[in-house]
Design an enzyme around this catalytic site. Structure first.
Site, PDB file in Angstrom:
ATOM      1  N   LYS A 212      81.014  -5.423  29.469  1.00  0.00           N
ATOM      2  CA  LYS A 212      82.290  -5.855  30.208  1.00  0.00           C
ATOM      3  C   LYS A 212      83.033  -6.559  29.186  1.00  0.00           C
ATOM      4  O   LYS A 212      82.648  -7.302  28.070  1.00  0.00           O
ATOM      5  CB  LYS A 212      81.700  -7.106  30.689  1.00  0.00           C
ATOM      6  CG  LYS A 212      82.588  -7.718  31.969  1.00  0.00           C
ATOM      7  CD  LYS A 212      81.870  -8.672  33.060  1.00  0.00           C
ATOM      8  CE  LYS A 212      82.716  -9.126  34.000  1.00  0.00           C
ATOM      9  NZ  LYS A 212      81.998 -10.402  34.720  1.00  0.00           N
TER      10      LYS A 212
ATOM     11  N   SER B 235      83.094  -9.426  39.533  1.00  0.00           N
ATOM     12  CA  SER B 235      83.926  -8.988  38.660  1.00  0.00           C
ATOM     13  C   SER B 235      83.596  -8.016  37.647  1.00  0.00           C
ATOM     14  O   SER B 235      84.233  -7.384  37.120  1.00  0.00           O
ATOM     15  CB  SER B 235      84.410 -10.313  37.978  1.00  0.00           C
ATOM     16  OG  SER B 235      83.360 -10.887  37.103  1.00  0.00           O
TER      17      SER B 235
ATOM     18  N   SER C 264      78.641 -11.456  40.174  1.00  0.00           N
ATOM     19  CA  SER C 264      79.579 -10.362  39.409  1.00  0.00           C
ATOM     20  C   SER C 264      78.577  -9.423  38.839  1.00  0.00           C
ATOM     21  O   SER C 264      79.083  -8.444  38.433  1.00  0.00           O
ATOM     22  CB  SER C 264      80.209 -11.175  38.315  1.00  0.00           C
ATOM     23  OG  SER C 264      81.544 -11.553  39.058  1.00  0.00           O
TER      24      SER C 264
HETATM   25  N1  GLN Z   1      83.335 -13.593  42.936  1.00  0.00           N
HETATM   26  C1  GLN Z   1      82.865 -14.819  42.226  1.00  0.00           C
HETATM   27  C2  GLN Z   1      84.099 -15.302  41.827  1.00  0.00           C
HETATM   28  O1  GLN Z   1      85.255 -14.868  41.971  1.00  0.00           O
HETATM   29  C3  GLN Z   1      81.967 -14.675  41.173  1.00  0.00           C
HETATM   30  C4  GLN Z   1      82.686 -14.028  39.933  1.00  0.00           C
HETATM   31  C5  GLN Z   1      81.606 -13.997  38.706  1.00  0.00           C
HETATM   32  O2  GLN Z   1      80.441 -14.014  39.066  1.00  0.00           O
HETATM   33  N2  GLN Z   1      82.040 -13.862  37.784  1.00  0.00           N
HETATM   34  O3  GLN Z   1      84.122 -16.649  41.150  1.00  0.00           O
END
Ligand code: GLN
Length: 464
Positions: free
Chosen positions: A65, A140, A164
């Site tokens: 990532k 994400s 994410s």
């Molecule tokens: N979807 C969650 C957020 O928008 C989690 C994101 C993540 O785990 N980086 O914060």
């Protein structure tokens, strides 16, 4: 067989082990063409890979990532603020992967700074779901999940602040593990919300995701929040089985509104675990309903503090010779809408006068959520829940509705708030789309959720 069929049938997708050079060319060709998934923001130069023939990952390509610092490739966090940024140092996990013989295939797309649930918040365009290109891959870590599901790589690293790793793994039909907070070093992971962030692994199978986790886990003197705990063999845990294991079904994760087809697949997963020798019983986690507001107060508060460094002095836009006026012009729009929304929210909940009402309350709620888990794990070994209330949704469906987007994390944020490990494993399809089951375990109990996931995966494999 198309990629979609292969993902859905759970067969060996496309084994790219071995010749890294050929595979990278192949990825470049696929991602550079009309059929691009936009899973990668940078792909390594085949010439620069040092072929390794030793170590548990010898010659295996790993995608990272793009919020994990690597030398030799840019690290952008999916943000135009860091476009072209090259880290002068490397994350501990990357060093560990290289030491184990792994080859860094490239950097994968993400929601800007990890903020999102669909990978649509990337400054470099959305990633498409390889199972159905009209859908989001989740987020994400959508680029990492898509890269594994498409068969570009067998394994990838993501980061999980509120789901994410697990949610995109579920949306793409692959396996994703978020370890206990402190299990994996965050040194070199660009921070979103430091008390929630953990690096996690994504793999085509439970074994691959677990093996990768074993390699990147462990204490690191460079991260004071990493734990000095011995790392058990996660690889061995995959085949341990669930004989005698007690699995809790938290009622709050199966609300009345839950889609009946999602519920049916979870029921079936339960039956399979019982057939494999587990005992199943209901449990209650009464503070679950406060998890989403609690998470979005704490995550935005921490993000507003972490992102203050992108002030144009240290990173991002520099003051141009023409002076300040031009700088304001140039700075405008350097963070995307979601990042700006969160900095504003976070600054607000931390502001004097509101601090205790929002941030203080959220901290107390967080403690109650952790306490719920503690109580549950005194009765059961692991918990089984859906990873997400729905399978992958169409691109564009939720971009204009942040609350709908935030609700896709309803079942995953609790693990980050409590710091416990969680994983997502495929359990079939709803309307032709992959669905994931989430297994949650007690602190440092990755081996238990891996054992349960291994048993589930084996049970589905027997059908084919
Ligand atoms: N979807 C969650 C957020 O928008 C989690 C994101 C993540 O785990 N980086 O914060």
């Amino acid at each position: 067989m198309s990629i979609r069929d292969e993902v859905l049938s759970g067969s060996e997708i496309l084994d790219v082990r071995g010749s890294a050079v050929l595979s990278l060319d192949h990825i470049k060709e696929l991602e550079g063409g009309q059929e691009s998934l936009n899973a990668f923001l940078a792909i390594a130069d085949p010439e620069e890979l040092e072929p390794y023939d030793r170590g548990p990952l010898a010659g295996v390509m790993v995608a990272l990532k793009d919020n994990i610092c690597t030398k030799g490739l840019p690290t952008t966090c999916g943000s135009s603020m860091l476009k072209g940024y090259r880290s002068p140092y490397e994350a501990t996990v990357v060093k560990k992967l290289r030491r184990a013989g792994g080859l860094i295939a490239g950097k994968t797309n993400l929601d800007e700074f990890g903020m999102g649930s669909s990978t649509e918040n990337s400054a470099f365009g959305p990633t498409l779901n390889p199972v159905d290109r009209s859908l989001v891959p989740g987020g994400s870590s959508g680029g990492s999940a898509a890269a594994v599901a498409a068969g570009y790589v067998r394994v990838a690293l993501g980061s999980d602040t509120g789901g994410s790793v697990r949610q995109p793994a579920a949306f793409c039909g692959v396996v994703g593990i978020k370890p206990t907070y402190g299990r994996v070093s965050r040194y070199g992971l660009i921070a979103f919300a430091s008390s929630l962030d953990q690096i996690g692994t994504i793999g085509a199978t439970v074994l691959e995701a677990s093996l990768l986790l074993e390699i990147v886990s462990g204490y690191d003197a460079r991260d004071s929040t990493s734990a000095q705990k011995p790392v058990p063999s996660y690889k061995d845990a995959v085949v341990e089985g669930v004989e005698g294991m007690v699995i809790g079904i938290p009622t709050e994760y199966f609300p009345e509104q839950l889609d009946p087809s999602v519920r049916a697949l979870l029921d079936e997963a339960c039956e399979r675990l019982i057939d494999a020798g587990a005992e199943v019983r209901p449990v209650s986690l009464p503070h679950t309903e406060f998890a989403i507001p609690c998470y979005y107060v704490l995550a935005t508060a921490e993000a507003s503090s972490n992102l203050a460094r992108y002030d144009g002095v240290r990173f991002g836009v520099r003051v141009p010779a023409e002076g300040l006026e031009r700088m304001y012009e140039a700075t405008r729009g350097n963070f995307g809408t979601e990042v700006k929304r969160r900095i504003m929210l976070g600054t607000y909940v931390l502001s004097s006068g509101y601090y205790d009402a929002y941030y203080g309350t959220a901290q107390r709620t967080r403690a109650s959520i952790a306490h719920d888990f503690k109580a549950a794990f005194s009765e059961v070994d692991v918990l089984l829940t859906p990873t997400s209330p729905t399978p992958a949704f169409p691109l564009g469906e939720r971009v204009l509705d942040p609350v709908a987007m935030y609700l896709s994390d309803i079942f995953t944020v609790t693990a980050n708030l409590a710091g416990i490990p969680g994983l997502s494993v495929p359990i079939g399809t709803v309307g032709g789309l992959p669905l994931g089951a989430q297994l949650l375990g007690p602190w440092w109990g990755e081996n238990h959720i891996i054992a349960a996931a291994g048993a589930l995966e084996a049970s589905y494999k027997e059908d084919t």
